[in-house]
Design a protein around this motif. Sequence first.
Motif, PDB file in Angstrom:
ATOM      1  N   VAL A 108       0.869  -1.175   0.000  1.00 17.79           N
ATOM      2  CA  VAL A 108       0.000   0.000   0.000  1.00 17.79           C
ATOM      3  C   VAL A 108       0.906   1.225   0.000  1.00 17.79           C
ATOM      4  CG1 VAL A 108      -1.674   1.360   1.313  1.00 17.79           C
ATOM      5  CG2 VAL A 108      -1.951  -1.114   1.132  1.00 17.79           C
ATOM      6  N   GLU A 109       0.610   2.122  -0.932  1.00 20.27           N
ATOM      7  CA  GLU A 109       1.389   3.348  -1.081  1.00 20.27           C
ATOM      8  C   GLU A 109       0.502   4.545  -0.758  1.00 20.27           C
ATOM      9  OE1 GLU A 109       2.725   5.612  -5.004  1.00 20.27           O
ATOM     10  OE2 GLU A 109       3.865   3.749  -4.686  1.00 20.27           O
ATOM     11  N   VAL A 110       0.938   5.345   0.199  1.00 21.44           N
ATOM     12  CA  VAL A 110       0.221   6.557   0.605  1.00 21.44           C
ATOM     13  C   VAL A 110       1.044   7.757   0.178  1.00 21.44           C
ATOM     14  CG1 VAL A 110      -0.650   7.897   2.568  1.00 21.44           C
ATOM     15  CG2 VAL A 110      -0.749   5.393   2.623  1.00 21.44           C
ATOM     16  N   ARG A 111       0.382   8.700  -0.488  1.00 24.18           N
ATOM     17  CA  ARG A 111       0.987   9.986  -0.819  1.00 24.18           C
ATOM     18  C   ARG A 111       0.059  11.051  -0.256  1.00 24.18           C
ATOM     19  NH1 ARG A 111       4.263   6.953  -1.193  1.00 24.18           N
ATOM     20  NH2 ARG A 111       5.627   6.405  -2.921  1.00 24.18           N
ATOM     21  N   ALA A 112       0.523  11.739   0.753  1.00 22.76           N
ATOM     22  CA  ALA A 112      -0.272  12.776   1.401  1.00 22.76           C
ATOM     23  C   ALA A 112       0.406  14.119   1.201  1.00 22.76           C
ATOM     24  CB  ALA A 112      -0.418  12.485   2.892  1.00 22.76           C
ATOM     25  N   THR A 113      -0.380  15.117   0.853  1.00 22.72           N
ATOM     26  CA  THR A 113       0.104  16.494   0.760  1.00 22.72           C
ATOM     27  C   THR A 113      -0.710  17.308   1.747  1.00 22.72           C
ATOM     28  OG1 THR A 113       0.641  16.188  -1.575  1.00 22.72           O
ATOM     29  CG2 THR A 113       0.486  18.455  -0.770  1.00 22.72           C
ATOM     30  N   VAL A 114      -0.002  18.012   2.611  1.00 17.02           N
ATOM     31  CA  VAL A 114      -0.648  18.757   3.677  1.00 17.02           C
ATOM     32  C   VAL A 114      -0.246  20.219   3.570  1.00 17.02           C
ATOM     33  CG1 VAL A 114      -0.945  18.964   6.179  1.00 17.02           C
ATOM     34  CG2 VAL A 114      -0.545  16.713   5.144  1.00 17.02           C
ATOM     35  N   GLU A 146       3.919  -4.366   2.700  1.00 20.61           N
ATOM     36  CA  GLU A 146       4.846  -3.265   2.429  1.00 20.61           C
ATOM     37  C   GLU A 146       4.038  -1.968   2.468  1.00 20.61           C
ATOM     38  OE1 GLU A 146       7.576  -1.466  -1.180  1.00 20.61           O
ATOM     39  OE2 GLU A 146       7.015  -3.588  -1.256  1.00 20.61           O
ATOM     40  N   PHE A 147       4.387  -1.075   3.368  1.00 24.10           N
ATOM     41  CA  PHE A 147       3.620   0.152   3.583  1.00 24.10           C
ATOM     42  C   PHE A 147       4.519   1.346   3.318  1.00 24.10           C
ATOM     43  CE2 PHE A 147       1.433   3.346   6.314  1.00 24.10           C
ATOM     44  CZ  PHE A 147       0.173   3.255   5.758  1.00 24.10           C
ATOM     45  N   ASP A 148       4.271   2.034   2.205  1.00 21.69           N
ATOM     46  CA  ASP A 148       5.064   3.185   1.786  1.00 21.69           C
ATOM     47  C   ASP A 148       4.254   4.444   2.066  1.00 21.69           C
ATOM     48  OD1 ASP A 148       6.784   4.975   0.582  1.00 21.69           O
ATOM     49  OD2 ASP A 148       6.556   4.166  -1.435  1.00 21.69           O
ATOM     50  N   ASN A 149       4.602   5.166   3.118  1.00 21.83           N
ATOM     51  CA  ASN A 149       3.816   6.289   3.633  1.00 21.83           C
ATOM     52  C   ASN A 149       4.633   7.575   3.512  1.00 21.83           C
ATOM     53  OD1 ASN A 149       1.632   7.513   4.957  1.00 21.83           O
ATOM     54  ND2 ASN A 149       2.449   7.079   6.980  1.00 21.83           N
ATOM     55  N   ARG A 150       4.362   8.367   2.457  1.00 23.37           N
ATOM     56  CA  ARG A 150       5.147   9.593   2.213  1.00 23.37           C
ATOM     57  C   ARG A 150       4.252  10.822   2.275  1.00 23.37           C
ATOM     58  NH1 ARG A 150       9.182   7.815  -2.691  1.00 23.37           N
ATOM     59  NH2 ARG A 150       9.495   5.699  -1.936  1.00 23.37           N
ATOM     60  N   TRP A 151       4.661  11.762   3.102  1.00 19.29           N
ATOM     61  CA  TRP A 151       3.898  12.996   3.305  1.00 19.29           C
ATOM     62  C   TRP A 151       4.736  14.188   2.862  1.00 19.29           C
ATOM     63  CZ3 TRP A 151      -0.468  13.494   7.115  1.00 19.29           C
ATOM     64  CH2 TRP A 151      -1.084  12.263   7.340  1.00 19.29           C
ATOM     65  N   THR A 152       4.079  15.149   2.226  1.00 20.15           N
ATOM     66  CA  THR A 152       4.735  16.360   1.748  1.00 20.15           C
ATOM     67  C   THR A 152       4.062  17.578   2.375  1.00 20.15           C
ATOM     68  OG1 THR A 152       5.197  15.277  -0.367  1.00 20.15           O
ATOM     69  CG2 THR A 152       5.307  17.700  -0.323  1.00 20.15           C
ATOM     70  N   ARG A 153       4.888  18.502   2.829  1.00 20.38           N
ATOM     71  CA  ARG A 153       4.391  19.753   3.408  1.00 20.38           C
ATOM     72  C   ARG A 153       4.363  20.832   2.341  1.00 20.38           C
ATOM     73  NH1 ARG A 153       6.460  24.608   5.451  1.00 20.38           N
ATOM     74  NH2 ARG A 153       8.551  23.987   4.814  1.00 20.38           N
ATOM     75  N   VAL A 154       3.241  21.551   2.278  1.00 21.06           N
ATOM     76  CA  VAL A 154       3.103  22.698   1.387  1.00 21.06           C
ATOM     77  C   VAL A 154       2.768  23.889   2.280  1.00 21.06           C
ATOM     78  CG1 VAL A 154       1.741  23.720  -0.485  1.00 21.06           C
ATOM     79  CG2 VAL A 154       2.322  21.287  -0.549  1.00 21.06           C
ATOM     80  N   GLU A 155       3.415  25.000   2.028  1.00 23.58           N
ATOM     81  CA  GLU A 155       3.162  26.210   2.826  1.00 23.58           C
ATOM     82  C   GLU A 155       1.713  26.640   2.692  1.00 23.58           C
ATOM     83  OE1 GLU A 155       4.354  28.748   5.635  1.00 23.58           O
ATOM     84  OE2 GLU A 155       5.785  27.427   4.638  1.00 23.58           O
ATOM     85  N   ALA A 156       1.077  26.888   3.824  1.00 24.22           N
ATOM     86  CA  ALA A 156      -0.322  27.299   3.846  1.00 24.22           C
ATOM     87  C   ALA A 156      -0.499  28.633   3.140  1.00 24.22           C
ATOM     88  CB  ALA A 156      -0.825  27.390   5.280  1.00 24.22           C
ATOM     89  N   THR A 157      -1.539  28.706   2.293  1.00 19.10           N
ATOM     90  CA  THR A 157      -1.812  29.957   1.571  1.00 19.10           C
ATOM     91  C   THR A 157      -3.068  30.635   2.083  1.00 19.10           C
ATOM     92  OG1 THR A 157      -3.026  28.717  -0.117  1.00 19.10           O
ATOM     93  CG2 THR A 157      -0.679  29.179  -0.538  1.00 19.10           C
ATOM     94  N   ALA A 158      -3.868  29.903   2.856  1.00 19.98           N
ATOM     95  CA  ALA A 158      -5.101  30.460   3.410  1.00 19.98           C
ATOM     96  C   ALA A 158      -5.296  29.915   4.806  1.00 19.98           C
ATOM     97  CB  ALA A 158      -6.303  30.080   2.535  1.00 19.98           C
ATOM     98  N   THR A 159      -6.121  30.563   5.582  1.00 19.58           N
ATOM     99  CA  THR A 159      -6.398  30.065   6.921  1.00 19.58           C
ATOM    100  C   THR A 159      -7.815  29.521   6.991  1.00 19.58           C
ATOM    101  OG1 THR A 159      -7.103  32.246   7.643  1.00 19.58           O
ATOM    102  CG2 THR A 159      -4.800  31.656   8.029  1.00 19.58           C
ATOM    103  N   VAL A 160      -7.981  28.593   7.895  1.00 17.28           N
ATOM    104  CA  VAL A 160      -9.299  27.963   8.076  1.00 17.28           C
ATOM    105  C   VAL A 160     -10.089  28.728   9.094  1.00 17.28           C
ATOM    106  CG1 VAL A 160     -10.486  25.872   8.807  1.00 17.28           C
ATOM    107  CG2 VAL A 160      -8.396  25.703   7.487  1.00 17.28           C
TER     108      VAL A 160
END
Length: 160
Positions: A108-114, A146-160
């Motif tokens: 299982v491959e996880v690609r997360a962008t936060v 096999e667990f491939d868990n990759r997370w990427t940080r993106v600079e916040a452009t707006a606030t919640v």
Amino acid sequence: MAIKPKETVVPFPVHAEGTGVYQTLTAGGEGGHVFHTDAYPAFGGKDSAPSPLFYLLGALTSCNQVTGSLVAKDLGITVTKWTFDIVGDLDTAVFVGGADGNANFDRVEVRATVETDATEEQFEQFVSEVARRCPVTQMFTRSGLEFDNRWTRVEATATV
């Protein structure tokens, strides 16, 4: 004398009924949410609802987001957007053909962008803590696939 359950334990009851490979499920609790599962025609279904395997992978994205929201609050960081792409590789030899082996996903491959205001250091701690605290991630990692868990940080452009 009955044993009192831990105060931190929350049950998640589900009731299901079906025919063939089609099923209607009702989640317990106040919401009583109803959902359905089916299978691809190759597996005896009509593909009229998502396969249970899609729900399983969807549970992984959703649980990571819920857990991440809790962790972000604990760390004092803000997350403004989540994006997940997940792929599960399933060898159907055991599941369909009855071969010897493990019917689990091979990989299982996880690609997360936060999108977040977290620094790189905070983000590393955030990702580590989400992986540790997410019940569904733990089920996957402890299952032996096999667990491939990759997370990427993106600079916040707006606030919640």
